[in-house]
Motif scaffolding. Structure first.
Motif, mmCIF file in Angstrom:
data_model
loop_
_atom_site.group_PDB
_atom_site.id
_atom_site.type_symbol
_atom_site.label_atom_id
_atom_site.label_comp_id
_atom_site.label_asym_id
_atom_site.label_seq_id
_atom_site.Cartn_x
_atom_site.Cartn_y
_atom_site.Cartn_z
ATOM 1 N N GLU A 139 0.475 -1.268 0.188
ATOM 2 C CA GLU A 139 -0.282 -0.156 0.151
ATOM 3 C C GLU A 139 0.726 1.253 0.330
ATOM 4 O O GLU A 139 0.919 1.628 -0.913
ATOM 5 C CB GLU A 139 -1.046 0.271 1.184
ATOM 6 C CG GLU A 139 -2.737 -0.428 1.092
ATOM 7 C CD GLU A 139 -3.123 -0.869 2.544
ATOM 8 O OE1 GLU A 139 -2.623 0.100 3.411
ATOM 9 O OE2 GLU A 139 -3.735 -1.910 2.192
ATOM 10 N N TRP A 140 1.734 1.258 1.485
ATOM 11 C CA TRP A 140 2.530 1.701 0.833
ATOM 12 C C TRP A 140 3.197 2.717 -0.099
ATOM 13 O O TRP A 140 3.769 3.693 -1.113
ATOM 14 C CB TRP A 140 3.759 2.062 2.365
ATOM 15 C CG TRP A 140 4.706 3.134 2.646
ATOM 16 C CD1 TRP A 140 4.512 3.964 3.511
ATOM 17 C CD2 TRP A 140 6.249 3.407 1.906
ATOM 18 N NE1 TRP A 140 5.479 4.908 3.328
ATOM 19 C CE2 TRP A 140 6.499 4.627 2.305
ATOM 20 C CE3 TRP A 140 6.585 2.940 0.586
ATOM 21 C CZ2 TRP A 140 7.811 5.399 2.307
ATOM 22 C CZ3 TRP A 140 8.125 4.017 0.255
ATOM 23 C CH2 TRP A 140 8.066 4.617 1.005
ATOM 24 N N LEU A 141 3.700 1.727 -0.709
ATOM 25 C CA LEU A 141 5.003 1.644 -2.375
ATOM 26 C C LEU A 141 3.697 1.896 -3.212
ATOM 27 O O LEU A 141 3.943 2.929 -4.468
ATOM 28 C CB LEU A 141 5.496 0.350 -2.835
ATOM 29 C CG LEU A 141 6.485 -0.094 -1.817
ATOM 30 C CD1 LEU A 141 6.891 -1.218 -2.210
ATOM 31 C CD2 LEU A 141 7.683 1.100 -2.287
ATOM 32 N N ARG A 142 2.912 1.648 -3.828
ATOM 33 C CA ARG A 142 1.773 2.155 -4.356
ATOM 34 C C ARG A 142 0.949 3.794 -4.178
ATOM 35 O O ARG A 142 1.186 4.330 -5.079
ATOM 36 C CB ARG A 142 0.006 1.071 -3.842
ATOM 37 C CG ARG A 142 -0.307 1.209 -5.429
ATOM 38 C CD ARG A 142 -1.066 0.046 -5.621
ATOM 39 N NE ARG A 142 -1.139 -1.455 -5.002
ATOM 40 C CZ ARG A 142 -1.332 -2.904 -4.554
ATOM 41 N NH1 ARG A 142 -2.162 -2.336 -3.677
ATOM 42 N NH2 ARG A 142 -1.283 -3.334 -4.846
ATOM 43 N N ALA A 143 1.114 3.904 -3.116
ATOM 44 C CA ALA A 143 0.436 5.723 -3.275
ATOM 45 C C ALA A 143 1.818 6.098 -3.760
ATOM 46 O O ALA A 143 1.826 6.993 -3.857
ATOM 47 C CB ALA A 143 0.866 5.787 -1.306
ATOM 48 N N ARG A 196 6.945 7.947 -8.689
ATOM 49 C CA ARG A 196 7.656 9.178 -7.981
ATOM 50 C C ARG A 196 9.475 7.337 -7.197
ATOM 51 O O ARG A 196 9.381 5.796 -7.219
ATOM 52 C CB ARG A 196 7.774 9.254 -6.518
ATOM 53 C CG ARG A 196 7.111 10.888 -6.696
ATOM 54 C CD ARG A 196 6.405 11.596 -5.389
ATOM 55 N NE ARG A 196 5.253 10.818 -5.098
ATOM 56 C CZ ARG A 196 4.414 10.710 -4.144
ATOM 57 N NH1 ARG A 196 5.465 11.501 -3.257
ATOM 58 N NH2 ARG A 196 3.621 9.907 -3.940
ATOM 59 N N LYS A 197 10.440 7.904 -7.529
ATOM 60 C CA LYS A 197 11.648 6.925 -7.001
ATOM 61 C C LYS A 197 11.606 6.500 -4.640
ATOM 62 O O LYS A 197 11.806 7.818 -4.556
ATOM 63 C CB LYS A 197 12.674 7.780 -7.094
ATOM 64 C CG LYS A 197 14.171 7.618 -6.514
ATOM 65 C CD LYS A 197 15.530 7.592 -7.811
ATOM 66 C CE LYS A 197 16.443 6.457 -7.197
ATOM 67 N NZ LYS A 197 16.284 5.049 -7.256
ATOM 68 N N THR A 198 11.860 5.460 -5.092
ATOM 69 C CA THR A 198 12.118 5.182 -3.682
ATOM 70 C C THR A 198 12.937 4.536 -3.491
ATOM 71 O O THR A 198 13.290 3.928 -3.964
ATOM 72 C CB THR A 198 10.320 4.938 -2.709
ATOM 73 O OG1 THR A 198 10.017 3.485 -4.137
ATOM 74 C CG2 THR A 198 9.378 5.245 -2.916
ATOM 75 N N LEU A 199 13.289 4.086 -1.989
ATOM 76 C CA LEU A 199 14.268 3.522 -1.576
ATOM 77 C C LEU A 199 13.861 2.548 -0.275
ATOM 78 O O LEU A 199 12.356 2.790 0.071
ATOM 79 C CB LEU A 199 15.580 4.323 -0.681
ATOM 80 C CG LEU A 199 15.817 5.489 -1.378
ATOM 81 C CD1 LEU A 199 17.402 6.258 -0.335
ATOM 82 C CD2 LEU A 199 17.186 5.005 -2.304
ATOM 83 N N TYR A 201 8.168 -0.098 -10.870
ATOM 84 C CA TYR A 201 8.099 0.233 -9.554
ATOM 85 C C TYR A 201 9.272 0.563 -9.745
ATOM 86 O O TYR A 201 10.652 0.458 -10.097
ATOM 87 C CB TYR A 201 7.638 0.194 -8.459
ATOM 88 C CG TYR A 201 6.225 -0.304 -7.934
ATOM 89 C CD1 TYR A 201 5.387 0.428 -7.286
ATOM 90 C CD2 TYR A 201 5.582 -1.601 -8.396
ATOM 91 C CE1 TYR A 201 3.923 0.614 -6.970
ATOM 92 C CE2 TYR A 201 4.121 -1.749 -7.682
ATOM 93 C CZ TYR A 201 3.914 -0.637 -6.753
ATOM 94 O OH TYR A 201 2.038 -1.047 -6.535
ATOM 95 N N ASP A 202 9.756 2.067 -9.350
ATOM 96 C CA ASP A 202 10.902 2.751 -9.552
ATOM 97 C C ASP A 202 11.547 2.034 -8.290
ATOM 98 O O ASP A 202 11.653 3.465 -7.356
ATOM 99 C CB ASP A 202 11.309 4.015 -9.549
ATOM 100 C CG ASP A 202 12.026 4.534 -9.899
ATOM 101 O OD1 ASP A 202 13.201 3.786 -10.116
ATOM 102 O OD2 ASP A 202 12.994 5.870 -10.145
#
Lengths: 145, 299
Positions: free
Chosen positions: B110-114, B118-121, B139-140
């Motif tokens: 859920e966190w990632l989908r939101a 965008r780039k995330t680590l 996903y990035d």
């Protein structure tokens, strides 16, 4: 002044190593030893590897700590150490071996800068433990068992 | 109705499953007791550290409000608007522990989908979490740290490793915030999923009250002290989370295996009853046939 006492707590990430009232605590602060008595100003100190001395009614206890922090506030001394050992519990034999090991690896050629720092830290830790264990009249090196 | 032979086969296999789940339950219970004591021993340190940090945060805010020079914000308190967000998820290495992993993974997804696009680590603890992150498509996400196979023997060096990766991501990669998702060990029967912000250090809820704050002396200087203290605080928190997650996993496994053993027992008993009935029916039928035959002969 005699009715005011310090509450000392020695905590490590793994456990509460020791907790008791005291009259005087001497800490291995970053820039030299530092004595704390009741009524001390609030203070936040970084600790070097060294010896903590706690005096309680004339009786002195010794601990070896390997760096950390101390918070002094309202006559409460909280010591956050990475490791803490009472002098009686230090295994002098093991500390000796650790020191030897560190010496040997220091002699081996071309250790990286990082290794050198680590070896030095290990040596310092082992030396501190040995010194503290002697100070506390700690148990003699265990033989067998 | 199934034949007697089939039923006997089912009884046998249910029984061996039951034995396995019961053994797993015992192992989890023993390990859980151990890691429960580890948490109870580690909590004082984390709690005291957190209290200290709260005070430091208040001090920081007060000095920042006063425009004090030494109050120049330490990076760990700074709220950044730019930079990738980071997620640290604490899952388990193995399954068969109820909804433990599913909860963490769902909430991480859920966190990632939101933040899709965008780039995330990301840093993943546990095999289940790592596999989930690797399976992601579209996903990035950049995985900066993986910690696999550490359970059920977590110690402080693992916290050091993960802590260093997290702090590096924050300091060198310019991560704007670090969120952790883990299971907290509430009690043996209950795990609570916690999702909270590790960095920047959250602002204390109460308004800074200058009177209640002690004027600390610092040795060495405040800035040096903070830069040495705060990373350790972060590592101590991570260590506590690892321990919590470990105990929660074992508790979840214990409960799941307990339920499985109970189910297996019920099922086995039903099969045994069935088998006995079938056997009795066969005997009755044979007797009836015998009696019928004897009567025919006598007649």
């Amino acid at each position: 002044m005699s009715d005011k006492r310090l509450t000392v707590e020695l905590v490590t990430p793994e456990k509460v190593a020791w907790s008791a009232p005291a009259d005087l605590v001497v800490l291995p602060a970053f820039e030299g030893e530092m004595g704390v008595m009741p009524g001390h100003q609030s203070f936040l100190v970084q600790l070097a590897a060294g010896e903590v001395r706690v005096t309680d009614r004339g009786e002195v206890k010794h601990f070896a700590v390997s760096g950390g922090f101390a918070e002094i506030k309202d006559d409460e001394v909280a010591l956050f150490a990475e490791t803490a050992e009472a002098a009686e519990l230090i295994d002098a034999e093991r500390a000796h071996q650790a020191l030897e090991r560190a010496r040997r690896s220091a002699l081996q050629k071309s250790p990286g800068a990082l290794d050198a720092a680590e070896i030095e830290a290990a040596m310092l830790r082992a030396k501190t433990r040995l010194r503290v264990s002697r100070r506390g009249g700690g148990a003699p090196p265990r033989t067998g068992g | 109705m199934a034949s007697l032979r089939e039923l006997r086969g089912k009884i046998k296999s249910t029984k061996s499953t039951e034995q396995i789940t019961r053994a797993m339950k015992m192992v989890a219970a023993a390990r859980m007791r151990k890691s429960q004591t580890a948490i109870l021993a580690a909590r004082p340190f984390a709690v005291k550290m957190e209290r200290l940090v709260r005070e430091l945060a208040l001090l920081q805010e007060r000095d920042a409000a006063a425009g004090d020079a030494i109050g120049a914000v330490h990076p760990f308190f700074e709220r950044r608007s730019a930079g990738p967000e980071m997620l640290v998820l604490f899952s388990g290495d193995k399954g068969l522990c109820g909804a433990f992993n599913a909860n963490v993974l769902r909430s991480s997804l859920e966190w990632l989908r939101a933040r899709r696009g965008r780039k995330t680590l990301c840093a993943a603890v546990g095999r289940k979490g790592r596999d989930m992150v690797h399976r992601l498509r579209g996903y990035d996400v950049e995985v900066v740290c993986e910690l696999v196979g550490v359970f059920p023997k977590v110690n402080f060096t693992h916290a050091e490793l993960l802590g260093r990766a997290v702090i590096d991501a924050y300091e060198k990669r310019g991560a704007s915030s670090i969120t952790v998702i883990y299971n907290e060990f509430k009690s043996v029967a209950q795990q609570k999923l916690i999702s909270t912000e590790l960095l920047p250090i959250p602002a204390p809820p109460s308004a800074p009250d200058a009177l209640a704050l002690p004027d600390y002396g610092f040795e060495p200087g405040r800035r040096e002290l903070l830069s040495a203290l705060l990373p350790r605080v972060i590592k101590a928190q991570i260590y506590r989370m690892l321990l919590e997650s470990q105990a929660a996993e074992l508790a979840a496994r214990m409960n799941a295996m307990d339920a499985a053993s109970k189910n297996a027992k019920e099922l086995r008993e039903a099969y045994v009853l069935d088998a006995n009935r079938t056997r009795q029916a066969m005997i009755t039928k044979e007797i009836a046939e015998l009696v019928g035959g004897a009567e025919a002969l006598a007649g």
